[in-house]
Design an enzyme around this catalytic site. Structure first.
Site, PDB file in Angstrom:
ATOM      1  N   THR A  73       0.817  -1.206   0.000  1.00  0.00           N
ATOM      2  CA  THR A  73       0.000   0.000   0.000  1.00  0.00           C
ATOM      3  C   THR A  73       0.860   1.270   0.000  1.00  0.00           C
ATOM      4  OG1 THR A  73      -1.701  -1.206   1.155  1.00  0.00           O
ATOM      5  CG2 THR A  73      -1.816   1.172   1.331  1.00  0.00           C
ATOM      6  N   SER A  74       0.359   2.299  -0.687  1.00  0.00           N
ATOM      7  CA  SER A  74       1.003   3.622  -0.728  1.00  0.00           C
ATOM      8  C   SER A  74       2.424   3.568  -1.280  1.00  0.00           C
ATOM      9  CB  SER A  74       1.016   4.288   0.660  1.00  0.00           C
ATOM     10  OG  SER A  74      -0.306   4.445   1.106  1.00  0.00           O
ATOM     11  N   ARG A  75       2.648   2.640  -2.166  1.00  0.00           N
ATOM     12  CA  ARG A  75       3.953   2.518  -2.836  1.00  0.00           C
ATOM     13  C   ARG A  75       5.099   2.201  -1.878  1.00  0.00           C
ATOM     14  NH1 ARG A  75       0.651   1.855  -5.975  1.00  0.00           N
ATOM     15  NH2 ARG A  75       0.275   2.941  -7.955  1.00  0.00           N
ATOM     16  N   LEU A  76       4.757   1.730  -0.664  1.00  0.00           N
ATOM     17  CA  LEU A  76       5.813   1.345   0.286  1.00  0.00           C
ATOM     18  C   LEU A  76       6.105  -0.147   0.102  1.00  0.00           C
ATOM     19  CD1 LEU A  76       4.699   3.482   3.348  1.00  0.00           C
ATOM     20  CD2 LEU A  76       6.549   3.920   1.726  1.00  0.00           C
ATOM     21  N   HIS A  77       6.562  -0.461  -1.078  1.00  0.00           N
ATOM     22  CA  HIS A  77       6.734  -1.856  -1.467  1.00  0.00           C
ATOM     23  C   HIS A  77       7.868  -2.519  -0.687  1.00  0.00           C
ATOM     24  CE1 HIS A  77       4.211  -0.423  -4.609  1.00  0.00           C
ATOM     25  NE2 HIS A  77       5.157   0.310  -5.155  1.00  0.00           N
TER      26      HIS A  77
END
Ligand code: FMN
Length: 217
Positions: free
Chosen positions: A194-198
């Site tokens: 989520t939220s590009r916090l890969h």
């Protein structure tokens, strides 16, 4: 930006919340890759063993294309192709490759950097023998990546090869066709969050075993 860009270019998907923990991955990244290929297959991913392979030609130009992973063991990743193709010639001159397994539907990718070398001819013979006859005839009929004047010319070549091998129940492997094995030096396992916090976990080959590093998303 072009206002008339298709909607597909502006979609934003929220990726999963399944964490990728260093401790939940195998300490052997080749085993971990096998597990993810199997999970992609079980999830119904089309061509779960497809990988995008990038090579560098003798002039330094990169090129990429999809190939199918056909084997994997402690030596690395096996695929088969025409040694005279653009990728074949590039690899015979420069073994460095980069590979992407793109499992978008699962919010996963694996990135690999490594060195490719031709496999022993017996390995290529054994794999070629397992291919359907039509694919074997195809390998004899096509000089992959070279220009041809028309589809008809290709089909005429197929007919010629079918006649040539009509009395051979087993078609031999063309010398110019065979496998490469990619020995990975670095393998990165990526999971969308989520939220590009890969999550990104990189395995780097050491003289013995692998070092494991978490990378920022
Ligand atoms: C799903 C998929 C799988 C492919 N698998 C292979 C393969 O295993 N070996 C191969 O030589 N080409 C395969 N191709 C074709 C290559 O992408 C490429 O067109 C061909 O190998 C010529 O590449 P080159 O001119 O860069 O050498 C595949 C293409 C697709 C779309």
């Amino acid at each position: 930006m072009n206002d008339s860009a298709p909607d597909a270019l502006s979609k934003r998907k929220d990726y999963g919340s399944i964490a990728l923990e260093e401790g939940s991955l195998s300490s052997d990244p080749i085993e971990q890759l096998m597990a993810w290929v199997a999970e992609a297959d079980a999830a119904g991913i089309y061509e779960p063993n497809a990988m995008v392979l990038s090579t560098i030609d003798p002039g330094g130009a990169p090129s990429s294309r999809t190939v199918l992973l056909r084997g994997i063991d402690e030596h690395g990743l096996y695929f088969y192709t025409d040694y005279g193709s653009r990728k074949g010639l590039a690899l015979l001159a420069n073994p460095e490759v980069s590979v992407v397994f793109p499992w978008y539907a699962q919010h996963r990718q694996v990135l690999i950097y490594g060195h490719a070398s031709p496999v022993d001819s017996e390995v290529s013979d054994a794999y070629f023998a397992t291919r359907p006859r039509g694919s074997q005839i195809g390998a004899w009929s096509s000089e992959q990546s070279r220009p041809i004047e028309s589809r008809e010319a290709l089909e005429a070549r197929v007919l010629e090869m079918e006649r040539r091998f009509a009395d051979n129940p087993d078609i031999p492997r063309p010398e110019s066709w065979g496998g490469f094995v990619i020995e990975p030096q670095r393998m990165e396992f990526w999971a969308g969050r989520t939220s590009r916090l890969h999550d990104r976990v990189s395995f780097d080959r050491e003289s013995r075993g692998w070092s494991v590093t978490r990378l920022q998303p």
